[in-house]
Write an enzyme that holds these catalytic residues in place. Structure first.
Site, PDB file in Angstrom:
ATOM      1  CG  ASN A  47       0.292 110.239  45.570  1.00 36.11           C
ATOM      2  OD1 ASN A  47       1.138 109.579  45.003  1.00 36.11           O
ATOM      3  ND2 ASN A  47      -0.637 110.915  44.930  1.00 36.11           N
ATOM      4  CE1 TYR A  48       0.366 113.529  50.854  1.00 41.38           C
ATOM      5  CE2 TYR A  48      -1.386 113.209  49.250  1.00 41.38           C
ATOM      6  CZ  TYR A  48      -0.326 113.953  49.730  1.00 41.38           C
ATOM      7  OH  TYR A  48       0.045 115.098  49.087  1.00 41.38           O
ATOM      8  CB  ILE A  49      -3.096 105.225  52.520  1.00 38.01           C
ATOM      9  CG1 ILE A  49      -4.200 106.200  52.924  1.00 38.01           C
ATOM     10  CG2 ILE A  49      -3.249 103.919  53.269  1.00 38.01           C
ATOM     11  CD1 ILE A  49      -5.604 105.723  52.570  1.00 38.01           C
TER      12      ILE A  49
END
Length: 856
Positions: free
Chosen positions: A813-815
């Site tokens: 979800n974030y990288i």
């Protein structure tokens, strides 16, 4: 702060605080205006409670905390987020994101023993990487400042130039627009399934003509998401099948007969008896029993075997075990079905659901994510949800709104039913929706994660984070300067942005009275923040999905001072820290810097930017497992920066022990091979030395016997399983099953194995095995075992390092997934090592769009 103090600038109102000048500065504040990154020291012991605050001026009136604002319900398209890929039954409207499936119930509260002490490692990983966290944040800030130019911010009038008489600029509330009213279309059942299926089959012929939407990033930027849309609606769960006459719930030891609707609710609880985490939860029990009594009242109650009415008043007298035992027997029976029968049932189910799995979106075949309406059950929630145990009622067609093209055939509802409404919302990407009864949330049927629409949503999310690089330096300079602003609202705003940027806190949304008490940065309450001079802050609150967030950090001295001001009396427990700030106001402020910028973009940016820098410095070498571990090490550092922590699982120690045993078993195999070499050439002992052939010290005689017994048992189980599978195949092919004598014959191998081990233990010698054994062959086998041992050792270390960190949340979800692809291509590691099949489909755009030289 008193109401009288609200009429003056912040510095004057708080000028009498110890160590603070009239301008609001302290000697500890950095001279250059930049702040040190916040450092997590969450594994340090928490001994002191909150810092004592000076009393407010005499006669000060109590400051009220901001009241919760009820969220308006609408048919608006749900905001794209990482929740899109979760099953509909798992999505919730909570303000914060679930970090890990495990709860942190065993974490200490502020003031109690530090977490991590019970870990089976000497030093918790969070403590080991505290210094690294500081270094990474400092480098990320330095690189961002050095490689990007601040873009001009949108000009706005400062609070100082537009301040009112009371010195506080009022922030207008951002109310959501009311949903547009759309008249329901008349629904007439037509041949919808066959039509979409035929179109779908035509599309299969064009599968080779790949559509690379990411090569045209302007596609889908408008508000109109589709022109034509066809689909076959949703799949409803099967109707309830009543229990057999001899299976009854008992009340006070007496079997009772229930109406099928009440019996279904009783079976919801009965089927969960093995889930003690839920059924032994007092809140779960209370909520279930409340709803159970309501359904009993509506359906005529319960009756004993003689037909007399039984009034069910006490939960403790209810016995659901007969229901559990029956349903468990059914589950076991299903598991025990022959492989051929399981395959047949699966094929039947897939054939029945095939028409619903795809839709035709602008003429292209697209996979639908979750086309099944969730079945009725008991709501579980996550963490400490106040509604856990409530009955999720069966969704009827009359509750479901269909979204489809005007020219398309409307899928027919089940016989005797009608859809609630049929819409042609070209601005929405949902196919069907309904409102569930527990929290009043809307559930949506969306396209699958690997569809063009979802891929574009992910692409835009990460591109927006990349764009933040141009503005981050300006934003950080501004909020560091505004930490000492005269206006309270501006100082709260700057402090909140600092916490969101530096500590990866979520912004947090306002909650209704009947929602779980979860908070984020803007909704932190007095009791969620404790202060320890000179600059340590302890955060302790329920975050997204009611998962506990606990962290102890060192912050900029001015931030510490601000939090102390925000907590100043007459504030008390229950009052909000940022009482002049809302999430909508904060996001509106951030959009002055960059179009579309919200608080959650900071998490994506910081995670991806940090990973990008780590990959630039990385020189992954060695075997594939060693390279994978290097990637996981970098991923773990990002997860720690984002506070993606988890408690050590109860099974972790057992899993590590099993891995250790497997490695020892491989070393035992090596020793046996070396002994076989000696049996072939005894003079090798002089050439290679006695130590080469010695048994490792930890492989004691007691361990050898235990391991040999394990090998014998394992081999026996394998032979029996193979025999059963062969028999199943013979039966499915119409042949007679093999006799038990065949199994007895096959098990002779085990007897020979047992005999051989006894001989080896007695003589200390191992006879050569295999066809035409040679020293060269045995040495080659030893090399293979060495590689397996090395690989397994790396995997074990990786597992141990990850026991306190949830890597999946940051990686998915974030990288930016393109960074994982860069690593894969740069170091020649198969992308399958990082992305499962589902993720490879979800991130197809990333895999096919970049090479090893791409940069975030």
């Amino acid at each position: 702060m008193s109401s009288s103090e609200d009429d003056m600038p912040l510095a004057r109102a708080n000028g009498r605080m110890n160590g603070t000048s009239a301008s609001g500065t302290t000697n500890a504040q950095p001279q250059n205006g930049s702040s040190e990154p916040a450092i997590s020291i969450r594994f340090g012991a928490v001994q002191d409670k909150d810092v004592e605050m000076e009393d407010a001026a005499t006669g000060a009136s109590k400051r009220k905390s901001r009241a919760s604002i009820d969220q308006q319900k609408s048919y608006a398209e749900p905001e794209s987020s990482e929740d899109d890929d979760r099953p509909l039954s798992k999505r919730r409207r909570t303000s914060v994101k679930h970090e890990d499936p495990e709860t942190d119930d065993d974490l200490p509260k502020a003031g109690e023993t530090a977490i991590g002490d019970e870990s089976d490692s000497d030093v918790p990983i969070g403590k080991k990487l505290t210094a690294q966290k500081k270094k990474i944040q400092q480098k990320a800030t330095k690189d961002a400042n050095g490689t990007t130019k601040p873009a001009p911010a949108k000009e706005t009038k400062s609070a100082a130039s537009t301040k009112k008489a009371n010195g506080v600029k009022k922030e207008p509330a951002d109310a959501k627009p009311a949903p547009k009213k759309v008249k329901a279309e008349s629904v007439t059942p037509k041949k919808g399934k066959s039509q979409v299926k035929a179109d779908s089959e035509e599309m299969d012929a064009d599968e080779d003509d790949e559509y690379h939407w990411w090569e045209d990033p302007t596609k889908g930027d408008g508000t109109k998401k589709w022109t034509t849309l066809e689909h076959n609606g949703v799949v409803f769960p099967p109707p309830y099948e009543p229990l057999p006459e001899n299976v009854k719930m008992k009340y006070n030891g007496t079997p009772v007969t229930l109406h099928p609707d009440a019996e279904e609710v009783a079976s919801f609880f009965g089927t969960m008896l093995n889930s003690e985490h839920n059924v032994k939860n007092p809140v779960f029990q209370k909520n279930f029993f409340m709803d159970f009594k309501d359904i009993l009242k509506k359906t005529g109650g319960a009756k004993d075997p003689q037909g007399n009415k039984v009034e069910i008043k006490e939960f403790d007298k209810c016995d659901f075990r007969p229901i559990f035992e029956y349903l468990q027997a059914q589950r076991d029976e299903k598991k025990a079905l022959p492989a051929a029968e399981k395959k047949r049932l699966k094929a039947e189910k897939e054939a029945a659901e095939a028409p619903y799995q795809y839709c035709i979106w602008d003429g292209r075949k697209q996979k639908v994510g979750n086309f099944r309406v969730e079945p009725p059950s008991l709501f579980r929630g996550r963490g400490e949800h106040p509604k856990t145990g409530r009955v999720k009622t069966r969704v009827q067609p009359e509750q479901i709104t269909i979204n489809i093209g005007k020219e398309a055939t409307v899928p027919p509802p089940p016989p005797g039913h009608n859809w609630k409404e049929v819409k042609h919302d070209q601005e929405g990407t949902w196919l069907a929706m309904w409102q569930e009864n527990i929290n009043g949330n809307y559930k949506y049927v969306m396209l699958a994660a690997n569809s063009d629409v979802k891929g574009q949503s992910d692409y835009k999310k990460f591109e927006k984070a990349r764009e933040l690089k141009k503005y981050i330096d300006k934003i950080r300079k501004d909020y560091n300067k505004a930490l000492k602003h005269d206006m309270m609202v501006e100082r709260q705003k700057a402090t909140a942005v600092y916490l969101i940027d530096q500590l990866a806190l979520r912004a947090g949304n306002e909650k209704g009275e009947d929602e779980a008490e979860t908070v984020g940065c803007c909704s932190l309450k007095y009791e969620n923040v404790s202060l320890k001079p000179p600059n340590k802050v302890i955060f302790d609150f329920l975050g997204k999905d009611s998962i506990r967030f606990y962290d102890e950090v060192e912050v900029d001295p001015q931030v510490f001072k601000n939090l102390k001001i925000f907590k100043k009396a007459p504030k008390k427990e229950g009052d909000e820290i940022f009482d002049r700030l809302t999430t909508s106001a904060l996001n509106k402020h951030l959009q002055n810097y960059m179009p579309g910028l919200t608080a959650k973009v900071f998490r994506t940016y910081n995670a991806s930017f940090t990973m990008s820098n780590l990959l630039k410095e990385m020189k992954a070498t060695g075997t594939i497992p060693e390279k994978v571990k290097a990637y996981n090490d970098a991923n773990r550092k990002v997860a720690i920066l984002c506070n993606h922590k988890r408690t050590v699982t109860a099974s972790h120690a057992n899993q590590m022990e099993k891995m250790s045993e497997r490695i020892k078993g491989l070393r035992y195999q090596k020793w046996r091979l070396k002994q076989q070499m000696l049996a072939l050439e005894p003079n090798l002992k002089k050439k290679k030395g006695a130590s080469f052939f010695a048994l490792d010290e930890d492989l004691t005689p007691e361990w050898l016997q235990e391991h040999q017994a394990f090998l014998i048992e394992e081999q026996t189980a394998k032979i029996k399983k193979k025999f059963e599978k062969d028999n199943e195949k013979r039966v499915s092919d119409g042949e007679k099953p093999m006799k038990d004598s065949e199994l007895t014959e096959r098990l002779e191998v085990v007897k020979e194995m047992e005999k051989k081990f006894k001989q080896e233990n007695k003589t200390g010698k191992v006879e050569p095995e295999g066809r035409a054994p040679t020293v060269e062959k045995l040495e080659a086998n030893i090399e293979k075992l060495d590689q397996r041992i090395a690989t397994m050792s790396v995997q074990a270390q990786d597992k141990e390092d990850n026991k306190e960190v949830a890597l999946g949340t940051s990686k998915i979800n974030y990288i930016d997934p393109r960074l994982s692809v860069v690593f894969s291509k740069k170091f020649n590691v198969p992308i399958e090592k990082f992305f499962s099949k589902a993720l490879r489909e979800k991130f197809e755009w990333a895999i096919k769009s970049v090479d090893e030289d791409w940069e975030f």
